[in-house]
Design a protein around this motif. Structure first.
Motif, PDB file in Angstrom:
ATOM      1  N   LEU A  95       0.808  -1.214   0.000  1.00 12.68           N
ATOM      2  CA  LEU A  95       0.000   0.000   0.000  1.00 12.68           C
ATOM      3  C   LEU A  95       0.846   1.272   0.000  1.00 12.68           C
ATOM      4  O   LEU A  95       0.329   2.354  -0.221  1.00 12.68           O
ATOM      5  N   ALA A  96       2.138   1.134   0.250  1.00 18.29           N
ATOM      6  CA  ALA A  96       3.018   2.306   0.323  1.00 18.29           C
ATOM      7  C   ALA A  96       4.087   2.305  -0.770  1.00 18.29           C
ATOM      8  O   ALA A  96       4.971   3.151  -0.764  1.00 18.29           O
ATOM      9  N   GLN A  97       3.984   1.383  -1.719  1.00 21.43           N
ATOM     10  CA  GLN A  97       5.006   1.278  -2.759  1.00 21.43           C
ATOM     11  C   GLN A  97       4.760   2.252  -3.902  1.00 21.43           C
ATOM     12  O   GLN A  97       3.623   2.464  -4.318  1.00 21.43           O
ATOM     13  N   THR A  98       5.851   2.801  -4.426  1.00 25.74           N
ATOM     14  CA  THR A  98       5.763   3.580  -5.660  1.00 25.74           C
ATOM     15  C   THR A  98       5.723   2.600  -6.822  1.00 25.74           C
ATOM     16  O   THR A  98       6.049   1.411  -6.679  1.00 25.74           O
TER      17      THR A  98
ATOM     18  N   ASP B 269      11.045  -3.320   9.140  1.00 23.36           N
ATOM     19  CA  ASP B 269      12.424  -3.444   9.563  1.00 23.36           C
ATOM     20  C   ASP B 269      13.237  -2.468   8.716  1.00 23.36           C
ATOM     21  O   ASP B 269      12.876  -2.184   7.568  1.00 23.36           O
ATOM     22  N   GLU B 270      14.306  -1.939   9.261  1.00 18.90           N
ATOM     23  CA  GLU B 270      15.152  -0.996   8.530  1.00 18.90           C
ATOM     24  C   GLU B 270      15.615  -1.580   7.197  1.00 18.90           C
ATOM     25  O   GLU B 270      15.818  -0.848   6.224  1.00 18.90           O
ATOM     26  N   ALA B 271      15.763  -2.889   7.138  1.00 17.74           N
ATOM     27  CA  ALA B 271      16.193  -3.538   5.890  1.00 17.74           C
ATOM     28  C   ALA B 271      15.255  -3.215   4.729  1.00 17.74           C
ATOM     29  O   ALA B 271      15.691  -3.115   3.577  1.00 17.74           O
ATOM     30  N   ALA B 272      13.972  -3.033   5.036  1.00 23.82           N
ATOM     31  CA  ALA B 272      12.991  -2.758   3.976  1.00 23.82           C
ATOM     32  C   ALA B 272      13.252  -1.431   3.281  1.00 23.82           C
ATOM     33  O   ALA B 272      12.950  -1.283   2.091  1.00 23.82           O
ATOM     34  N   VAL B 273      13.806  -0.466   3.989  1.00 26.77           N
ATOM     35  CA  VAL B 273      14.073   0.833   3.365  1.00 26.77           C
ATOM     36  C   VAL B 273      15.535   1.007   2.966  1.00 26.77           C
ATOM     37  O   VAL B 273      15.867   1.934   2.227  1.00 26.77           O
ATOM     38  N   ARG B 274      16.389   0.134   3.432  1.00 28.60           N
ATOM     39  CA  ARG B 274      17.812   0.214   3.076  1.00 28.60           C
ATOM     40  C   ARG B 274      18.164  -0.649   1.859  1.00 28.60           C
ATOM     41  O   ARG B 274      19.096  -0.329   1.130  1.00 28.60           O
ATOM     42  N   ARG B 275      17.438  -1.754   1.664  1.00 27.49           N
ATOM     43  CA  ARG B 275      17.738  -2.653   0.540  1.00 27.49           C
ATOM     44  C   ARG B 275      17.581  -1.881  -0.768  1.00 27.49           C
ATOM     45  O   ARG B 275      16.555  -1.282  -1.025  1.00 27.49           O
ATOM     46  N   MET B 276      18.575  -1.928  -1.609  1.00 22.35           N
ATOM     47  CA  MET B 276      18.599  -1.164  -2.858  1.00 22.35           C
ATOM     48  C   MET B 276      17.747  -1.878  -3.917  1.00 22.35           C
ATOM     49  O   MET B 276      18.253  -2.656  -4.721  1.00 22.35           O
TER      50      MET B 276
ATOM     51  N   GLY C 164      15.773  -1.654  -7.183  1.00 20.86           N
ATOM     52  CA  GLY C 164      15.561  -0.826  -8.370  1.00 20.86           C
ATOM     53  C   GLY C 164      16.584   0.280  -8.565  1.00 20.86           C
ATOM     54  O   GLY C 164      16.468   1.066  -9.489  1.00 20.86           O
ATOM     55  N   GLY C 165      17.538   0.401  -7.663  1.00 24.54           N
ATOM     56  CA  GLY C 165      18.565   1.428  -7.802  1.00 24.54           C
ATOM     57  C   GLY C 165      18.303   2.644  -6.927  1.00 24.54           C
ATOM     58  O   GLY C 165      17.262   2.784  -6.295  1.00 24.54           O
ATOM     59  N   ARG C 166      19.297   3.538  -6.900  1.00 22.20           N
ATOM     60  CA  ARG C 166      19.242   4.720  -6.019  1.00 22.20           C
ATOM     61  C   ARG C 166      18.051   5.631  -6.316  1.00 22.20           C
ATOM     62  O   ARG C 166      17.396   6.126  -5.406  1.00 22.20           O
ATOM     63  N   GLU C 167      17.786   5.874  -7.582  1.00 20.93           N
ATOM     64  CA  GLU C 167      16.686   6.784  -7.936  1.00 20.93           C
ATOM     65  C   GLU C 167      15.343   6.231  -7.470  1.00 20.93           C
ATOM     66  O   GLU C 167      14.520   6.956  -6.905  1.00 20.93           O
ATOM     67  N   VAL C 168      15.125   4.941  -7.699  1.00 18.84           N
ATOM     68  CA  VAL C 168      13.872   4.304  -7.270  1.00 18.84           C
ATOM     69  C   VAL C 168      13.747   4.366  -5.751  1.00 18.84           C
ATOM     70  O   VAL C 168      12.687   4.692  -5.211  1.00 18.84           O
ATOM     71  N   MET C 169      14.842   4.079  -5.038  1.00 22.33           N
ATOM     72  CA  MET C 169      14.788   4.084  -3.575  1.00 22.33           C
ATOM     73  C   MET C 169      14.620   5.491  -3.020  1.00 22.33           C
ATOM     74  O   MET C 169      13.920   5.690  -2.028  1.00 22.33           O
ATOM     75  N   ALA C 170      15.248   6.471  -3.641  1.00 24.25           N
ATOM     76  CA  ALA C 170      15.067   7.865  -3.181  1.00 24.25           C
ATOM     77  C   ALA C 170      13.610   8.285  -3.366  1.00 24.25           C
ATOM     78  O   ALA C 170      13.015   8.897  -2.470  1.00 24.25           O
ATOM     79  N   GLU C 171      13.027   7.930  -4.511  1.00 21.22           N
ATOM     80  CA  GLU C 171      11.609   8.240  -4.752  1.00 21.22           C
ATOM     81  C   GLU C 171      10.730   7.521  -3.731  1.00 21.22           C
ATOM     82  O   GLU C 171       9.782   8.094  -3.190  1.00 21.22           O
ATOM     83  N   GLN C 172      11.067   6.249  -3.443  1.00 19.56           N
ATOM     84  CA  GLN C 172      10.282   5.472  -2.480  1.00 19.56           C
ATOM     85  C   GLN C 172      10.374   6.089  -1.090  1.00 19.56           C
ATOM     86  O   GLN C 172       9.373   6.215  -0.390  1.00 19.56           O
TER      87      GLN C 172
ATOM     88  N   ALA D  52      10.439   8.872  11.083  1.00 19.02           N
ATOM     89  CA  ALA D  52      10.517   9.845   9.986  1.00 19.02           C
ATOM     90  C   ALA D  52      11.933  10.396   9.858  1.00 19.02           C
ATOM     91  O   ALA D  52      12.438  10.583   8.740  1.00 19.02           O
ATOM     92  N   GLU D  53      12.590  10.629  10.994  1.00 22.29           N
ATOM     93  CA  GLU D  53      13.981  11.103  10.953  1.00 22.29           C
ATOM     94  C   GLU D  53      14.899  10.070  10.318  1.00 22.29           C
ATOM     95  O   GLU D  53      15.757  10.404   9.498  1.00 22.29           O
ATOM     96  N   LEU D  54      14.728   8.797  10.692  1.00 21.10           N
ATOM     97  CA  LEU D  54      15.545   7.741  10.090  1.00 21.10           C
ATOM     98  C   LEU D  54      15.263   7.654   8.597  1.00 21.10           C
ATOM     99  O   LEU D  54      16.182   7.506   7.787  1.00 21.10           O
ATOM    100  N   LEU D  55      14.006   7.788   8.220  1.00 16.41           N
ATOM    101  CA  LEU D  55      13.641   7.756   6.805  1.00 16.41           C
ATOM    102  C   LEU D  55      14.278   8.924   6.048  1.00 16.41           C
ATOM    103  O   LEU D  55      14.767   8.752   4.927  1.00 16.41           O
ATOM    104  N   ASP D  56      14.299  10.098   6.655  1.00 16.20           N
ATOM    105  CA  ASP D  56      14.978  11.244   6.043  1.00 16.20           C
ATOM    106  C   ASP D  56      16.461  10.965   5.836  1.00 16.20           C
ATOM    107  O   ASP D  56      17.032  11.315   4.809  1.00 16.20           O
ATOM    108  N   THR D  57      17.077  10.320   6.822  1.00 12.09           N
ATOM    109  CA  THR D  57      18.494   9.959   6.707  1.00 12.09           C
ATOM    110  C   THR D  57      18.697   8.977   5.564  1.00 12.09           C
ATOM    111  O   THR D  57      19.627   9.129   4.768  1.00 12.09           O
ATOM    112  N   VAL D  58      17.815   7.994   5.467  1.00  5.72           N
ATOM    113  CA  VAL D  58      17.882   7.017   4.366  1.00  5.72           C
ATOM    114  C   VAL D  58      17.711   7.730   3.042  1.00  5.72           C
ATOM    115  O   VAL D  58      18.457   7.491   2.086  1.00  5.72           O
ATOM    116  N   CYS D  59      16.727   8.623   2.975  1.00 11.29           N
ATOM    117  CA  CYS D  59      16.439   9.361   1.745  1.00 11.29           C
ATOM    118  C   CYS D  59      17.662  10.179   1.317  1.00 11.29           C
ATOM    119  O   CYS D  59      18.036  10.176   0.146  1.00 11.29           O
TER     120      CYS D  59
END
Length: 192
Positions: free
Chosen positions: A29-32, A79-86, A88-96, A180-187
């Motif tokens: 439900l939260a995927q781009t 889990d943090e792994a869900a947002v750290r695992r690359m 589709g590549g950097r652009e896809v993950m940054a958008e996500q 949200a702060e951790l997500l900003d750091t990931v982004c």
């Protein structure tokens, strides 16, 4: 689409609340679109391009439950792994990551992350979705997607076990603002 998946979509469309724990993926439900495409290609490497696109479209259409007049209440813990695992590549993950940040601002969405530093936790046994429905006559259910097949669980014992597991995950996860702060750091890291 497999019969179990279409059944799941039907339940999700009728649900009042979805509590979703994911260990390796961003919740559907939260995927781009880009993330969904990369995940589906990765998980189903022999799927045809047509099948991939059909699944991507179904995943994106499911997200309408979050924008309808009485939107679904979504509580997603990852889990943090869900947002750290690359995926589709950097652009896809940054958008996500940006999409997750925007989604977390919605009043009917709560996102929490469990950082690697927390170590072992109750969710390490696998992902699950717990749903409840507006009509009290409709039983709650838990959905578990496994390589052996999809499971829909409804017994009181199973509901207690998964509710307890979700409560443990809520407690071990960062609160929504720290998440949200951790997500900003990931982004920021994905954008480099």
């Amino acid at each position: 689409m497999p019969e179990e998946y279409t059944a799941y979509i039907g339940f999700e469309a009728e649900a009042r609340t979805v509590r979703n724990y994911e260990s390796l993926f961003v919740p559907g439900l939260a995927q781009t679109e880009g993330y969904a495409r990369a995940v589906i290609k990765g998980v189903l490497p022999t799927a045809s391009q047509e099948d991939v696109e059909r699944r991507v479209q179904a995943r994106i259409e499911r997200q309408a439950v979050l924008t309808k007049p009485s939107p679904l209440q979504l509580w997603a813990i990852m889990d943090e792994a869900a947002v750290r695992r690359m995926v589709g590549g950097r652009e896809v993950m940054a958008e996500q990551a940006r999409h997750l940040s925007r989604l977390a601002e919605e009043p009917h969405v709560t996102l929490q992350l469990i950082p690697f530093a927390k170590g072992a936790h109750a969710g390490m046994t696998g992902s699950f979705v717990h749903m409840d429905f507006p009509d009290v006559q409709d039983p709650e259910l838990v959905y578990v997607d496994t390589p052996a097949g999809d499971l829909f669980l409804e017994s009181e014992t199973e509901m207690r076990r998964y509710k307890s597991m979700f409560e443990h995950l809520q407690a071990v996860a960062l609160d929504p603002s720290d998440s949200a702060e951790l997500l900003d750091t990931v982004c920021a890291g994905q954008s480099d």
